[in-house]
Scaffold this motif. Structure first.
Motif, PDB file in Angstrom:
ATOM      1  N   ARG B  41       7.608   6.543  -7.224  1.00 13.64           N
ATOM      2  CA  ARG B  41       6.262   6.740  -7.537  1.00 13.64           C
ATOM      3  C   ARG B  41       5.636   6.543  -5.991  1.00 13.64           C
ATOM      4  NH1 ARG B  41       5.923   2.896 -10.757  1.00 13.64           N
ATOM      5  NH2 ARG B  41       5.793   4.125 -12.477  1.00 13.64           N
ATOM      6  N   TYR B  42       5.618   5.664  -5.222  1.00 12.86           N
ATOM      7  CA  TYR B  42       4.946   5.279  -3.910  1.00 12.86           C
ATOM      8  C   TYR B  42       5.356   6.285  -2.815  1.00 12.86           C
ATOM      9  CZ  TYR B  42       4.552   0.739  -6.242  1.00 12.86           C
ATOM     10  OH  TYR B  42       3.959  -0.165  -7.228  1.00 12.86           O
ATOM     11  N   GLN B  45       3.665   9.595  -3.736  1.00 12.87           N
ATOM     12  CA  GLN B  45       2.080   9.426  -3.702  1.00 12.87           C
ATOM     13  C   GLN B  45       1.642   9.231  -2.427  1.00 12.87           C
ATOM     14  OE1 GLN B  45       1.216   5.813  -5.991  1.00 12.87           O
ATOM     15  NE2 GLN B  45       1.367   7.115  -8.078  1.00 12.87           N
ATOM     16  N   SER B 121       1.979  11.355 -10.051  1.00 12.17           N
ATOM     17  CA  SER B 121       1.509  11.566  -8.588  1.00 12.17           C
ATOM     18  C   SER B 121       0.465  12.728  -8.871  1.00 12.17           C
ATOM     19  CB  SER B 121       2.499  12.140  -7.718  1.00 12.17           C
ATOM     20  OG  SER B 121       2.339  12.293  -6.567  1.00 12.17           O
ATOM     21  N   THR B 122      -0.645  12.354  -8.763  1.00 14.56           N
ATOM     22  CA  THR B 122      -1.992  13.298  -9.321  1.00 14.56           C
ATOM     23  C   THR B 122      -2.408  14.065  -8.013  1.00 14.56           C
ATOM     24  OG1 THR B 122      -3.701  11.541  -9.015  1.00 14.56           O
ATOM     25  CG2 THR B 122      -2.466  11.877 -11.207  1.00 14.56           C
ATOM     26  N   ASP B 128      -3.890   7.741  -8.450  1.00 14.86           N
ATOM     27  CA  ASP B 128      -2.629   7.216  -8.035  1.00 14.86           C
ATOM     28  C   ASP B 128      -2.832   5.684  -7.864  1.00 14.86           C
ATOM     29  OD1 ASP B 128      -1.579   9.739  -8.282  1.00 14.86           O
ATOM     30  OD2 ASP B 128      -1.361   9.889  -6.210  1.00 14.86           O
ATOM     31  N   ASN B 132      -0.768   2.817 -10.012  1.00 14.32           N
ATOM     32  CA  ASN B 132       0.111   1.823  -9.529  1.00 14.32           C
ATOM     33  C   ASN B 132      -0.135   0.375  -9.960  1.00 14.32           C
ATOM     34  OD1 ASN B 132       1.354   3.998  -7.923  1.00 14.32           O
ATOM     35  ND2 ASN B 132       0.002   3.449  -5.977  1.00 14.32           N
TER      36      ASN B 132
END
Lengths: 96, 140
Positions: B41-42, B45, B121-122, B128, B132
């Motif tokens: 995710r991180y 993003q 992840s947009t 984003d 989170n």
């Protein structure tokens, strides 16, 4: 207690410093002008660097493609690896 | 790029084999709120963050999540690697064992394989960062 006492003690010292360094790093990401913390961060990094050097001299490389190898043996592949019990020190019992 | 350091972020030295516990903890490895999802995710993003602070934070936390992933994998490994068949069956590890043996496989405790559907992840930094907050609320 066992032959790994000195090695465990050194690894513990490095781990403690690195743990602090990671958190100071994250703090500084959002507080990049905090000079007091930058100084603490630099001190920790310096101390950890010198212990890391000492550890690698005695027990083999810590980093892939960043650590020198002894010429007669590529010690990087030596066991144990970090996911094995034998690699890790006991937090409570090790080197008080 | 990444440099591997041959140590854990925090040591893992399990004294007692416990495949039942391993079956639960594997969820923190590859479950819906696990470390693998957090790291991806991180690290995904970060490309579209706009402030220096946000770029640095997602880069560095994403990196740290990989270290967490390694610790969780180590926990599951040490809890299960010398379990005997009787223990495996008694503690309900058999449904995992039948497909993965004592291997470490990214799945939830219920056996659902890891999927990128766990994260978003947009391309929009605000969206984003809200994602989170929702994700990490579950990670505490």
């Amino acid at each position: 207690m066992c032959k790994n006492d000195e090695r465990d003690s050194l690894l513990k010292k490095i781990s403690v410093l690195d743990f602090i360094a990671v958190d100071l790093n994250l703090f500084l990401d959002t507080h990049p002008d905090d000079e007091e913390v930058i100084e603490r961060y630099n001190n920790i990094i310096q101390e950890a660097d010198s212990l890391r050097y000492e550890f690698e001299e005695m027990y083999g490389p810590l980093c892939s493609f960043r650590s020198m190898s002894p010429e007669n043996e590529f010690k990087w592949i030596n066991c144990p690896w970090p996911w094995q019990k034998a690699f890790n020190f006991n937090v409570k019992e090790c080197c008080k | 790029m990444w440099i591997y350091e041959k140590k854990l972020e925090f040591p893992v030295k399990i004294k007692q084999t416990n495949p039942g516990l391993a079956k639960i903890i594997i969820s923190q490895y590859g479950g819906p709120n696990g470390e693998l999802g957090a790291a991806l995710r991180y690290l995904s993003q970060r490309f579209t963050m706009v402030t220096p602070q946000a770029k640095a934070v997602l880069n560095d936390i994403g990196t740290e999540e990989l270290a967490h992933l390694e610790m969780i994998g180590s926990i599951v490994h040490q809890l299960s690697d010398d379990a005997d068949p009787e223990e495996i069956k008694k503690h309900g590890f058999d449904s995992y064992y039948v497909d993965h043996g004592i291997g470490i496989y990214p799945a939830s405790a219920a056996g659902v394989p890891f999927t990128a559907a766990y994260l978003q992840s947009t391309g929009d930094p605000r969206t984003d960062l809200y994602e989170n907050m929702a994700a990490d609320e579950n990670n505490v």
